[in-house]
Design an enzyme around this catalytic site. Sequence first.
Site, mmCIF file in Angstrom:
data_model
loop_
_atom_site.group_PDB
_atom_site.id
_atom_site.type_symbol
_atom_site.label_atom_id
_atom_site.label_comp_id
_atom_site.label_asym_id
_atom_site.label_seq_id
_atom_site.Cartn_x
_atom_site.Cartn_y
_atom_site.Cartn_z
ATOM 1 N N GLY A 288 0.686 -1.339 -0.149
ATOM 2 C CA GLY A 288 -0.101 0.145 -0.012
ATOM 3 C C GLY A 288 0.723 1.282 -0.106
ATOM 4 O O GLY A 288 0.294 2.394 -0.523
ATOM 5 N N GLU B 107 3.757 4.421 5.951
ATOM 6 C CA GLU B 107 2.475 3.534 5.883
ATOM 7 C C GLU B 107 1.599 4.175 4.932
ATOM 8 O O GLU B 107 1.550 5.536 4.941
ATOM 9 C CB GLU B 107 2.109 3.225 7.372
ATOM 10 N N ASP B 108 0.699 3.492 4.437
ATOM 11 C CA ASP B 108 -0.473 4.074 3.585
ATOM 12 C C ASP B 108 -1.691 4.500 4.547
ATOM 13 O O ASP B 108 -2.081 5.769 4.319
ATOM 14 C CB ASP B 108 -1.110 3.040 2.541
ATOM 15 N N PHE C 78 -14.013 2.926 3.514
ATOM 16 C CA PHE C 78 -12.699 2.044 2.957
ATOM 17 C C PHE C 78 -12.688 2.878 1.626
ATOM 18 O O PHE C 78 -13.390 3.149 0.871
ATOM 19 C CB PHE C 78 -13.547 0.999 2.607
ATOM 20 N N VAL C 79 -11.095 3.238 1.668
ATOM 21 C CA VAL C 79 -10.831 4.089 0.417
ATOM 22 C C VAL C 79 -9.809 3.306 -0.316
ATOM 23 O O VAL C 79 -9.187 2.206 0.053
ATOM 24 C CB VAL C 79 -10.082 5.327 0.905
ATOM 25 N N ASP D 104 -5.782 -0.514 -2.057
ATOM 26 C CA ASP D 104 -6.234 -1.351 -3.174
ATOM 27 C C ASP D 104 -7.729 -2.072 -2.564
ATOM 28 O O ASP D 104 -7.854 -1.888 -1.360
ATOM 29 C CB ASP D 104 -5.589 -2.973 -3.327
ATOM 30 N N LYS E 140 -7.419 6.964 9.840
ATOM 31 C CA LYS E 140 -9.064 7.276 10.179
ATOM 32 C C LYS E 140 -9.282 7.799 11.194
ATOM 33 O O LYS E 140 -8.975 7.185 12.456
ATOM 34 C CB LYS E 140 -9.391 5.770 9.881
ATOM 35 N N ARG F 61 -5.005 0.181 -6.936
ATOM 36 C CA ARG F 61 -3.773 0.837 -6.356
ATOM 37 C C ARG F 61 -3.159 1.839 -7.268
ATOM 38 O O ARG F 61 -2.386 2.828 -6.642
ATOM 39 C CB ARG F 61 -2.521 -0.030 -6.224
ATOM 40 N N ASP G 199 -5.772 2.394 10.653
ATOM 41 C CA ASP G 199 -6.973 2.269 10.867
ATOM 42 C C ASP G 199 -7.160 2.209 12.271
ATOM 43 O O ASP G 199 -7.158 3.017 13.290
ATOM 44 C CB ASP G 199 -7.816 1.154 10.255
HETATM 45 P P1 5GP Z 1 -4.980 -1.548 11.201
HETATM 46 O O1 5GP Z 1 -4.080 -2.456 11.797
HETATM 47 O O2 5GP Z 1 -4.510 -0.331 11.347
HETATM 48 O O3 5GP Z 1 -6.322 -1.719 11.668
HETATM 49 O O4 5GP Z 1 -4.893 -1.587 9.621
HETATM 50 C C1 5GP Z 1 -4.178 -1.133 8.701
HETATM 51 C C2 5GP Z 1 -4.037 -1.868 7.233
HETATM 52 O O5 5GP Z 1 -5.334 -1.825 6.802
HETATM 53 C C3 5GP Z 1 -3.410 -0.756 6.315
HETATM 54 O O6 5GP Z 1 -2.044 -0.919 6.125
HETATM 55 C C4 5GP Z 1 -4.092 -1.227 5.256
HETATM 56 O O7 5GP Z 1 -3.646 -2.261 4.474
HETATM 57 C C5 5GP Z 1 -5.625 -1.792 5.594
HETATM 58 N N1 5GP Z 1 -6.646 -0.836 5.481
HETATM 59 C C6 5GP Z 1 -7.317 -0.161 6.337
HETATM 60 N N2 5GP Z 1 -7.921 0.759 6.181
HETATM 61 C C7 5GP Z 1 -8.213 0.693 4.706
HETATM 62 C C8 5GP Z 1 -8.918 1.434 3.754
HETATM 63 O O8 5GP Z 1 -9.750 2.237 3.898
HETATM 64 N N3 5GP Z 1 -8.439 0.919 2.507
HETATM 65 C C9 5GP Z 1 -7.643 -0.230 2.104
HETATM 66 N N4 5GP Z 1 -7.324 -0.212 0.778
HETATM 67 N N5 5GP Z 1 -7.053 -0.416 3.151
HETATM 68 C C10 5GP Z 1 -7.144 -0.384 4.224
#
Ligand code: 5GP
Length: 188
Positions: A49, A104-105, A159-160, A166, A136, A172, A108
């Site tokens: 990402g 990092e992208d 969800f983006v 992706d 987020k 992507r 969440d």
């Molecule tokens: P976390 O562990 O912080 O809950 O999740 C982080 C990972 O979840 C990110 O690195 C990404 O891969 C995925 N992710 C979380 N939200 C989104 C979203 O809105 N869109 C996409 N494409 N991936 C997300």
Amino acid sequence: MAFTADMHDDIEEILITGEALQARVAELARVIAEEYRGKDLILLGILRGAIMFMADLARQLAMPLDMDFMAITSYGNSTESSGVVRILKDLDEPIEGKHVLIVEDIIDTGLTLRYLMENLERRNPASLAVCTLLDKEKARDRDKVIEPAYIGFQIPDRFVVGYGLDYAQKYRNLPYIGVLKPSVYQGE
Ligand code: 5GP
């Protein structure tokens, strides 16, 4: 799952335009360059990402730096966080005594990065910080488990896709951050 031939047709709303992304990345680079001046910096991109953000951020930084990558599991093909984290590809170089900036992208819950940071801390870097393009909002209020040093944009809990992010490995390569039309999910 049906993907339209023109990806732009699958987007319901553009949240962050390509121009806004580039402008913010340039701002972040200015702050990072200041902070890490004279330090041995490694940009650590999280595959897949972060690739677009990492590439643009690195090109805005005029300082010498290393670029390395890790791949970890996160969402799979679903839009729900699994909480399961596994290293699929580790760093190529040791980070002991180096200043590591994780690129990092999106954050969440932060669970993915917390696991990763605990793992990296054990390798004794001189410093370890996180630069995330997106953060987020809703999750932060709830139970966000890490504090990124640098955040590109706060976004609503939707969800983006695009600019590295992706849905089922597609989108992507969109040059902006957008939200998919519900029709894309239908039939899943
Ligand atoms: P976390 O562990 O912080 O809950 O999740 C982080 C990972 O979840 C990110 O690195 C990404 O891969 C995925 N992710 C979380 N939200 C989104 C979203 O809105 N869109 C996409 N494409 N991936 C997300």
